[in-house]
Design a protein around this motif. Structure first.
Motif, PDB file in Angstrom:
ATOM      1  N   VAL A 188       3.421  29.657 -22.429  1.00 39.39           N
ATOM      2  CA  VAL A 188       3.975  30.115 -21.278  1.00 39.39           C
ATOM      3  C   VAL A 188       3.054  30.938 -20.488  1.00 39.39           C
ATOM      4  O   VAL A 188       1.936  31.234 -20.909  1.00 39.39           O
ATOM      5  N   PHE A 189       3.419  30.703 -19.103  1.00 39.28           N
ATOM      6  CA  PHE A 189       2.609  31.470 -18.030  1.00 39.28           C
ATOM      7  C   PHE A 189       3.263  32.000 -16.947  1.00 39.28           C
ATOM      8  O   PHE A 189       4.202  31.226 -16.504  1.00 39.28           O
ATOM      9  N   VAL A 190       3.210  33.241 -16.553  1.00 35.30           N
ATOM     10  CA  VAL A 190       4.013  33.815 -15.793  1.00 35.30           C
ATOM     11  C   VAL A 190       3.098  34.013 -14.344  1.00 35.30           C
ATOM     12  O   VAL A 190       2.146  34.780 -14.463  1.00 35.30           O
ATOM     13  N   GLN A 191       3.488  33.638 -13.319  1.00 31.76           N
ATOM     14  CA  GLN A 191       2.791  33.538 -11.839  1.00 31.76           C
ATOM     15  C   GLN A 191       3.563  34.554 -10.890  1.00 31.76           C
ATOM     16  O   GLN A 191       4.644  33.884 -10.677  1.00 31.76           O
ATOM     17  N   ARG A 192       3.013  35.318 -10.285  1.00 31.78           N
ATOM     18  CA  ARG A 192       4.063  36.104  -9.441  1.00 31.78           C
ATOM     19  C   ARG A 192       3.273  35.996  -7.623  1.00 31.78           C
ATOM     20  O   ARG A 192       2.033  35.854  -7.934  1.00 31.78           O
TER      21      ARG A 192
ATOM     22  N   ILE B  31       6.938  38.302  11.667  1.00 34.72           N
ATOM     23  CA  ILE B  31       7.140  37.215  10.545  1.00 34.72           C
ATOM     24  C   ILE B  31       7.294  37.931   9.201  1.00 34.72           C
ATOM     25  O   ILE B  31       6.373  38.899   8.958  1.00 34.72           O
ATOM     26  N   GLU B  32       8.439  37.750   8.455  1.00 32.03           N
ATOM     27  CA  GLU B  32       8.537  38.539   7.045  1.00 32.03           C
ATOM     28  C   GLU B  32       8.200  37.447   6.263  1.00 32.03           C
ATOM     29  O   GLU B  32       7.997  36.204   6.387  1.00 32.03           O
ATOM     30  N   LEU B  33       7.875  37.961   4.730  1.00 32.29           N
ATOM     31  CA  LEU B  33       7.651  36.987   3.824  1.00 32.29           C
ATOM     32  C   LEU B  33       8.723  37.022   2.520  1.00 32.29           C
ATOM     33  O   LEU B  33       9.260  38.140   2.564  1.00 32.29           O
ATOM     34  N   ALA B  34       8.776  35.915   1.944  1.00 33.03           N
ATOM     35  CA  ALA B  34       9.656  35.963   0.785  1.00 33.03           C
ATOM     36  C   ALA B  34       8.790  36.025  -0.424  1.00 33.03           C
ATOM     37  O   ALA B  34       7.696  35.193  -0.621  1.00 33.03           O
ATOM     38  N   SER B  35       8.834  36.910  -1.442  1.00 31.32           N
ATOM     39  CA  SER B  35       7.998  36.833  -2.758  1.00 31.32           C
ATOM     40  C   SER B  35       8.690  35.988  -3.827  1.00 31.32           C
ATOM     41  O   SER B  35       9.997  35.783  -3.705  1.00 31.32           O
ATOM     42  N   SER B  36       8.015  35.491  -4.648  1.00 26.91           N
ATOM     43  CA  SER B  36       8.611  34.615  -5.671  1.00 26.91           C
ATOM     44  C   SER B  36       7.835  34.668  -6.979  1.00 26.91           C
ATOM     45  O   SER B  36       6.561  35.288  -7.146  1.00 26.91           O
ATOM     46  N   ALA B  37       8.208  34.099  -7.974  1.00 23.67           N
ATOM     47  CA  ALA B  37       7.519  34.134  -9.341  1.00 23.67           C
ATOM     48  C   ALA B  37       7.808  32.815  -9.846  1.00 23.67           C
ATOM     49  O   ALA B  37       8.873  32.252  -9.898  1.00 23.67           O
ATOM     50  N   VAL B  38       6.886  32.126 -10.679  1.00 20.64           N
ATOM     51  CA  VAL B  38       6.956  30.900 -11.279  1.00 20.64           C
ATOM     52  C   VAL B  38       6.672  31.295 -12.891  1.00 20.64           C
ATOM     53  O   VAL B  38       5.762  31.958 -13.346  1.00 20.64           O
ATOM     54  N   VAL B  39       7.574  30.769 -13.572  1.00 20.74           N
ATOM     55  CA  VAL B  39       7.462  30.872 -14.897  1.00 20.74           C
ATOM     56  C   VAL B  39       7.121  29.505 -15.608  1.00 20.74           C
ATOM     57  O   VAL B  39       8.130  28.637 -15.643  1.00 20.74           O
ATOM     58  N   ALA B  40       6.020  29.086 -16.030  1.00 21.29           N
ATOM     59  CA  ALA B  40       5.692  27.866 -16.623  1.00 21.29           C
ATOM     60  C   ALA B  40       5.756  27.691 -18.002  1.00 21.29           C
ATOM     61  O   ALA B  40       5.234  28.650 -18.752  1.00 21.29           O
ATOM     62  N   LEU B  41       6.807  26.855 -18.405  1.00 20.92           N
ATOM     63  CA  LEU B  41       6.870  26.716 -20.104  1.00 20.92           C
ATOM     64  C   LEU B  41       6.433  25.515 -20.454  1.00 20.92           C
ATOM     65  O   LEU B  41       6.573  24.343 -19.944  1.00 20.92           O
ATOM     66  N   ALA B  42       5.607  25.391 -21.708  1.00 22.82           N
ATOM     67  CA  ALA B  42       5.334  24.242 -22.316  1.00 22.82           C
ATOM     68  C   ALA B  42       6.274  24.315 -23.561  1.00 22.82           C
ATOM     69  O   ALA B  42       6.080  25.209 -24.577  1.00 22.82           O
TER      70      ALA B  42
ATOM     71  N   TYR C  74      11.683  31.837  -9.389  1.00 25.32           N
ATOM     72  CA  TYR C  74      12.608  32.985  -9.007  1.00 25.32           C
ATOM     73  C   TYR C  74      12.255  33.645  -7.719  1.00 25.32           C
ATOM     74  O   TYR C  74      10.960  33.629  -7.322  1.00 25.32           O
ATOM     75  N   GLY C  75      12.913  34.378  -7.126  1.00 28.33           N
ATOM     76  CA  GLY C  75      13.027  35.156  -5.804  1.00 28.33           C
ATOM     77  C   GLY C  75      13.380  34.288  -4.696  1.00 28.33           C
ATOM     78  O   GLY C  75      12.603  33.110  -4.464  1.00 28.33           O
ATOM     79  N   ARG C  76      14.269  34.851  -4.116  1.00 30.67           N
ATOM     80  CA  ARG C  76      14.498  34.168  -2.695  1.00 30.67           C
ATOM     81  C   ARG C  76      14.411  35.401  -1.819  1.00 30.67           C
ATOM     82  O   ARG C  76      14.293  36.575  -1.997  1.00 30.67           O
TER      83      ARG C  76
END
Ligand code: FAD
Length: 454
Positions: free
Chosen positions: A389-393, A293-304, A352-354
């Motif tokens: 702004v909040f960046v979550q990896r 089982i492989e995993l995909a990483s991603s990031a979320v940039v939340a903007l106000a 971001y991130g596929r």
């Protein structure tokens, strides 16, 4: 019951682990020693609510499928059903070939049931190919599993894969049509094909869910953090943070596990690679069964953004693959959710991130914010400076349900079955969504409680 206190360990403090702890508390009673051990510095795993602008915002999962009952039922059990809210029902869009298009309707994970549903999104040749597809002989092997790209590409062509299917699979699995198998991701489609559908068009039509009047998604008014707090309060576990569970081994009738010590039973609610590391010595068959089982990483940039920024009146924008844009999706949260609409800021999440593109997640915060702003401007014309702004990896964010996933899961569960007092649960088994994690946790906790209750 004898006078002995039952002790159980839950490894992983994500939603699966916390629901498991809650179920164990319900079933083992107030005296049971339930310990949740979490490698990170906070509980919640891929559920995380942070303050942004003038209120809370989710920077991991932000919704759940409302047609599944698990989350709504859990909210009732926890007495927080007043938190349940639904989307405004606005139109989502797809960014493809440098333009915005309505999200195709009457599709199964983006696979069209007719040419009409992808009109405007794909070219005339592709539309003609979809229309003619039922006349093209079709070989479906009912004993095998294939990736979604191979199935859809061979019948409808590459444009349907890149512009309609990839954007949807990117949303659910951070995956690509190539990294996801038909049987686990689209069981109704596989069933229609196994039952003898003579074309993909016919199979999609047969597999489409009957439209139901209720909302498709739900979420919590104050964010998933409310669910995490309620689960923790109801489960009352002993919680150990910043400590990865290690050194799992048999100890008499029970188990030894660092940093807890002796317990009667263990429920593993950690992602597959962590679970594998932990059981490698004590349950090698289980470790081997989960190893693919492989995993995909991603990031979320939340903007106000300021409310006059001009964010479009749509719920979100998915991005076709092969575009020059880095983002895979935007959730226009303040448009999607009525409870966020009257905040003092307009909330947008850029994702971001596929699968296979983990590098983007390692960009600095500044790079990710700059990308999010540039991509949002390209797609919507909005260039206003955010007020917060909040960046979550999310490293190793989502498991990929590759072809053969169902057999892999059967092998994992059969191997776990043979290990007394140890259960597995989580997003890598029967669905990546929060409702599936709740169900998986409930099943595993119920089995473990039955085993260890004295
Ligand atoms: C960006 C993103 C958006 C998503 N959006 C949605 C959505 O909108 N709707 C939806 O339904 N689902 C969504 N999902 C999926 C869903 O959030 C996850 O599948 C789910 O939260 C997984 O929960 P979990 O508890 O099984 O695993 P996790 O949340 O991964 O928790 C596992 C925990 O185990 C810990 N751990 C690992 N190894 C050890 C160890 N050895 N010892 C102790 N602890 C350990 C980890 O630190 C982690 O906290 C999304 C996922 C991501 C990444």
């Amino acid at each position: 019951m004898t006078g002995r206190r039952v002790s159980v360990a839950v490894v992983g403090g994500g939603v699966t682990g916390l629901v498991a702890a809650f179920r164990l508390r319900q079933q083992l009673g107030a005296d049971a020693e339930i310990t949740v051990v979490e490698a990170g510095s906070r509980l919640g795993g891929k559920l995380r609510t942070v303050p942004l602008g003038d209120g809370p915002v989710d920077v991991g999962a932000e919704a759940f499928i409302a047609r599944r009952p698990e989350v709504a039922e859990l909210l009732v059990e926890l007495g927080i059903e007043d938190q349940l809210v639904h989307p405004a029902g606005r139109q989502p869009l797809i960014w493809s070939e440098g333009a915005l298009h309505p999200l195709p309707t009457r599709t199964l994970m983006g696979i069209p049931s007719t040419a009409q549903s992808v009109e405007g999104l794909v070219d005339a040749d592709t539309l003609a190919r979809i229309t003619a597809e039922p006349t093209v002989p079709f070989d479906w092997d009912a004993s095998a599993d294939i990736d979604v790209a191979s199935l859809v590409g061979s019948r409808f062509g590459e444009q349907v894969v890149r512009r309609s299917v990839d954007p949807l699979l990117g949303g659910v699995y951070s995956g690509l049509a190539e990294s996801i198998g038909v049987r686990a991701a689209l069981p109704a489609l596989a069933a229609a094909l196994d039952a003898g559908a003579t074309s993909l068009t016919a199979a999609v039509t047969a597999a489409l869910p009957t439209p139901s009047p209720g909302p498709v998604f739900g979420t919590l008014r104050d964010g998933y953090g409310t669910l995490l707090d309620a689960l923790r309060a109801a489960a009352r576990p002993h919680t150990i943070l910043d400590a990865a569970a290690t050194d799992l081994r048999r100890a008499g009738d029970g188990w030894w596990l660092d940093p807890i010590g002796h317990v009667d039973g263990v429920l593993l609610a950690a992602p597959a690679p962590d679970m594998i590391r932990l059981v490698a010595a004590a349950a090698p068959r289980l470790a081997a069964a989960a190893s693919g089982i492989e995993l995909a990483s991603s990031a979320v940039v939340a903007l106000a953004l300021p409310n006059d920024a001009g964010v479009p009146e749509n719920s979100g924008i998915l991005v076709a693959t092969g575009e020059s844009l880095g983002a895979k999706a935007f959730t226009l949260s303040s448009r999607k959710w009525p409870h966020l609409a009257d905040r003092e800021v307009t909330l947008v999440r850029a994702s971001y991130g596929r699968f296979g593109d983990a590098a983007v997640v390692d960009n600095s915060d500044e790079q990710l914010i700059a990308k999010a702003r540039a991509d949002l401007e390209t797609v919507t014309g909005v260039s206003t400076e955010p007020v917060d702004v909040f960046v979550q990896r999310w490293h190793g964010g989502l498991p990929q349900y590759a072809p053969g996933h169902l057999e892999r899961v059967a092998a994992i569960e059969s191997a776990a079955d043979g290990v007394d007092g140890l259960e597995v649960a989580g997003a890598y088994l029967h669905g990546v969504g929060v409702p599936a994690c709740v169900a998986s946790a409930t099943t595993a906790a119920t089995r473990l409680a039955a085993r260890v209750a004295v």
